[in-house]
Enzyme design. Structure first.
Site, PDB file in Angstrom:
ATOM      1  N   LYS A 174       0.840  -1.206   0.000  1.00  0.00           N
ATOM      2  CA  LYS A 174       0.000   0.000   0.000  1.00  0.00           C
ATOM      3  C   LYS A 174       0.872   1.251   0.000  1.00  0.00           C
ATOM      4  O   LYS A 174       1.970   1.242   0.543  1.00  0.00           O
ATOM      5  CB  LYS A 174      -0.893   0.007   1.252  1.00  0.00           C
ATOM      6  N   THR A 206      -6.134   9.751   9.372  1.00  0.00           N
ATOM      7  CA  THR A 206      -5.979   8.493   8.632  1.00  0.00           C
ATOM      8  C   THR A 206      -5.793   7.310   9.588  1.00  0.00           C
ATOM      9  O   THR A 206      -5.221   6.291   9.214  1.00  0.00           O
ATOM     10  CB  THR A 206      -4.762   8.575   7.682  1.00  0.00           C
ATOM     11  N   GLY A 208      -6.379   4.032  11.147  1.00  0.00           N
ATOM     12  CA  GLY A 208      -7.139   2.836  10.786  1.00  0.00           C
ATOM     13  C   GLY A 208      -7.328   2.611   9.299  1.00  0.00           C
ATOM     14  O   GLY A 208      -8.114   1.746   8.899  1.00  0.00           O
ATOM     15  N   THR A 209      -6.575   3.343   8.464  1.00  0.00           N
ATOM     16  CA  THR A 209      -6.755   3.168   7.011  1.00  0.00           C
ATOM     17  C   THR A 209      -6.402   1.751   6.563  1.00  0.00           C
ATOM     18  O   THR A 209      -7.092   1.163   5.735  1.00  0.00           O
ATOM     19  CB  THR A 209      -5.900   4.179   6.209  1.00  0.00           C
ATOM     20  N   GLY A 210      -5.318   1.210   7.136  1.00  0.00           N
ATOM     21  CA  GLY A 210      -4.871  -0.128   6.722  1.00  0.00           C
ATOM     22  C   GLY A 210      -5.877  -1.197   7.127  1.00  0.00           C
ATOM     23  O   GLY A 210      -6.191  -2.105   6.346  1.00  0.00           O
ATOM     24  N   CYS A 211      -6.401  -1.088   8.362  1.00  0.00           N
ATOM     25  CA  CYS A 211      -7.400  -2.064   8.834  1.00  0.00           C
ATOM     26  C   CYS A 211      -8.645  -1.996   7.949  1.00  0.00           C
ATOM     27  O   CYS A 211      -9.193  -3.025   7.536  1.00  0.00           O
ATOM     28  CB  CYS A 211      -7.805  -1.763  10.279  1.00  0.00           C
TER      29      CYS A 211
HETATM   30  N1  LIG Z   1      -4.203  10.438   2.415  1.00  0.00           N
HETATM   31  C1  LIG Z   1      -4.691   9.417   1.703  1.00  0.00           C
HETATM   32  N2  LIG Z   1      -5.483   9.651   0.631  1.00  0.00           N
HETATM   33  C2  LIG Z   1      -5.987   8.632  -0.103  1.00  0.00           C
HETATM   34  N3  LIG Z   1      -5.738   7.337   0.154  1.00  0.00           N
HETATM   35  C3  LIG Z   1      -4.947   7.023   1.197  1.00  0.00           C
HETATM   36  C4  LIG Z   1      -4.383   8.043   2.030  1.00  0.00           C
HETATM   37  N4  LIG Z   1      -3.646   7.435   3.013  1.00  0.00           N
HETATM   38  C5  LIG Z   1      -3.759   6.118   2.804  1.00  0.00           C
HETATM   39  N5  LIG Z   1      -4.521   5.854   1.707  1.00  0.00           N
HETATM   40  C6  LIG Z   1      -4.897   4.534   1.195  1.00  0.00           C
HETATM   41  O1  LIG Z   1      -5.400   3.793   2.310  1.00  0.00           O
HETATM   42  C7  LIG Z   1      -5.040   2.407   2.202  1.00  0.00           C
HETATM   43  C8  LIG Z   1      -4.237   2.017   3.439  1.00  0.00           C
HETATM   44  O2  LIG Z   1      -2.889   2.396   3.241  1.00  0.00           O
HETATM   45  P1  LIG Z   1      -1.830   2.797   4.326  1.00  0.00           P
HETATM   46  O3  LIG Z   1      -2.245   4.068   4.974  1.00  0.00           O
HETATM   47  O4  LIG Z   1      -0.504   2.776   3.639  1.00  0.00           O
HETATM   48  O5  LIG Z   1      -1.954   1.610   5.377  1.00  0.00           O
HETATM   49  P2  LIG Z   1      -1.594   1.528   6.932  1.00  0.00           P
HETATM   50  O6  LIG Z   1      -2.731   2.134   7.701  1.00  0.00           O
HETATM   51  O7  LIG Z   1      -1.446   0.049   7.128  1.00  0.00           O
HETATM   52  O8  LIG Z   1      -0.320   2.288   7.145  1.00  0.00           O
HETATM   53  C9  LIG Z   1      -4.268   2.295   0.875  1.00  0.00           C
HETATM   54  O9  LIG Z   1      -5.168   1.961  -0.161  1.00  0.00           O
HETATM   55  C10 LIG Z   1      -3.714   3.706   0.685  1.00  0.00           C
HETATM   56  O10 LIG Z   1      -3.366   3.973  -0.651  1.00  0.00           O
HETATM   57  C1  LIG Z   2      -5.889  -2.613  17.704  1.00  0.00           C
HETATM   58  C2  LIG Z   2      -5.192  -2.005  16.551  1.00  0.00           C
HETATM   59  N1  LIG Z   2      -4.975  -2.725  15.441  1.00  0.00           N
HETATM   60  C3  LIG Z   2      -4.336  -2.176  14.390  1.00  0.00           C
HETATM   61  C4  LIG Z   2      -3.899  -0.864  14.436  1.00  0.00           C
HETATM   62  C5  LIG Z   2      -3.162  -0.256  13.288  1.00  0.00           C
HETATM   63  O1  LIG Z   2      -4.085   0.083  12.352  1.00  0.00           O
HETATM   64  P1  LIG Z   2      -3.776   0.752  10.937  1.00  0.00           P
HETATM   65  O2  LIG Z   2      -4.947   0.545  10.092  1.00  0.00           O
HETATM   66  O3  LIG Z   2      -2.458   0.286  10.439  1.00  0.00           O
HETATM   67  O4  LIG Z   2      -3.794   2.261  11.311  1.00  0.00           O
HETATM   68  P2  LIG Z   2      -2.784   3.215  12.005  1.00  0.00           P
HETATM   69  O5  LIG Z   2      -2.446   2.783  13.381  1.00  0.00           O
HETATM   70  O6  LIG Z   2      -1.600   3.240  11.058  1.00  0.00           O
HETATM   71  O7  LIG Z   2      -3.548   4.466  12.014  1.00  0.00           O
HETATM   72  C6  LIG Z   2      -4.156  -0.123  15.596  1.00  0.00           C
HETATM   73  N2  LIG Z   2      -3.769   1.156  15.697  1.00  0.00           N
HETATM   74  N3  LIG Z   2      -4.792  -0.712  16.652  1.00  0.00           N
END
Ligand SMILES: Nc1ncnc2c1ncn2[C@@H]1O[C@H](COP(=O)(O)OP(=O)(O)O)[C@@H](O)[C@H]1O
Ligand SMILES: Cc1ncc(COP(=O)(O)OP(=O)(O)O)c(N)n1
Length: 279
Positions: A174, A206, A208-211
């Site tokens: 991602k 942002t 929780g975007t990954g979850c």
């Molecule tokens: N600011 C943003 N605008 C649009 N899409 C985003 C943005 N930040 C993350 N994404 C998308 O959200 C999803 C989760 O990505 P990411 O944020 O890299 O994950 P994580 O939360 O695990 O770090 C991906 O599809 C990414 O491209």
């Molecule tokens: C309980 C718990 N699980 C996973 C995460 C991490 O989530 P993620 O979607 O990668 O978002 P960010 O922490 O990067 O905002 C979490 N924080 N808590």
């Protein structure tokens, strides 16, 4: 019959990530969500203030209870805490062999708190990834799994290949953490590689975007969609959740899991670009 799906993850008391994000996403996408808790976090938009892990026995009992009764077609994993818990989950996944197993290799929360012990990375690689059908690292997680730095697009492709070689069919790296003007995710399978691109939204909210993305992907796969369609639809869901952010909490606010309902009629362009080579 409604698709039935499972999340194996930690609880986020702040409601933006973890089990809470997964169940909200499942509900919004119309699949029946079941859940197995691996840990409880005391967490809000400012950070993680405490972690208590669930015993491996209780994790296994939860998975058995769900798998013995429901017809789970797709499962996802999130926060798994340590090697012991990874091994318990991997063993259960080996027993049940769900059709789709999406592993979100959660390592560090946005505020910097560790959600996976560093010593557990080897177990993630050798025990859990071989049970996965898809793994969805962000860029820092992909660097850890592949054991290399990712600076360029070529590095990203190389890292995806290294992770595939560990024994997982489909790797999605991602792009949330990159500096690109667009949010681009790279998908690599044995036979193809493509990028899915959406506009990057300028916001600090942002959490929780990954979850949310991996839960949406799990739901879409449970409907029997193709990989490409499932990724595009999950990408649209997370885009709308970020775009319709709620501006709540004092730190990195959560995404809005009902953003897709508010976005009805809005045009967003999700581009899919195929690579000529997967190498
Ligand atoms: N600011 C943003 N605008 C649009 N899409 C985003 C943005 N930040 C993350 N994404 C998308 O959200 C999803 C989760 O990505 P990411 O944020 O890299 O994950 P994580 O939360 O695990 O770090 C991906 O599809 C990414 O491209
Ligand atoms: C309980 C718990 N699980 C996973 C995460 C991490 O989530 P993620 O979607 O990668 O978002 P960010 O922490 O990067 O905002 C979490 N924080 N808590």
């Amino acid at each position: 019959m409604k698709p039935q799906v499972l999340t194996i993850a930690g609880s986020d008391s702040g409601g933006g990530a973890g089990i809470q994000a997964d169940l909200k996403t499942f509900q919004e996408l119309g699949v029946f969500g079941t859940s197995v808790l691996t840990a409880i976090t005391a967490q809000n938009t400012l950070g993680v203030h405490g972690i208590e892990a669930i015993s491996t026995e209780m994790i296994t009992r939860q998975i058995d209870a769900v798998a013995d009764d429901f017809s789970i077609t797709a499962c996802k994993t999130g926060m798994l805490v340590d090697a012991e818990r990874i091994e318990a989950v991997a063993k259960a996944l080996e027993r049940y062999r769900f059709e789709h197993v999406v592993v979100d290799p959660v390592m560090v929360a946005k505020g910097g708190a560790s959600l996976l012990q560093v010593s557990a990375v080897e177990a993630l690689r050798t025990k859990l990834l071989p049970q996965a059908t898809i793994v969805t690292p962000n860029i820092p997680e992909a660097e850890v799994l592949a054991g290399m730095e990712i600076r360029t697009e070529a590095d990203r492709m190389k890292a995806a290949q290294v992770i595939r070689a560990i024994g997982v069919d489909i790797v999605i790296i991602k792009g949330g953490h990159s500096n690109d003007v667009e949010a681009v995710d790279l998908i690599v399978t044995e036979s193809e590689a493509f990028r899915v691109k959406a506009p990057r939204i300028q916001t600090k909210d942002t959490h929780g975007t990954g979850c949310t993305f991996s839960a949406a992907l799990t739901a879409e796969l449970a409907y029997g969609k193709t990989l490409r369609q499932a990724v595009v639809d999950a990408k649209r869901f997370i885009h709308q959740a970020i775009a319709h952010g709620l501006s709540i909490g004092q730190g990195h606010g959560p995404t809005n899991h009902w953003g897709h309902r508010l976005a009805k009629g809005e045009q967003i362009t999700i581009d899919v670009m195929y690579e000529t080579s997967t190498r």
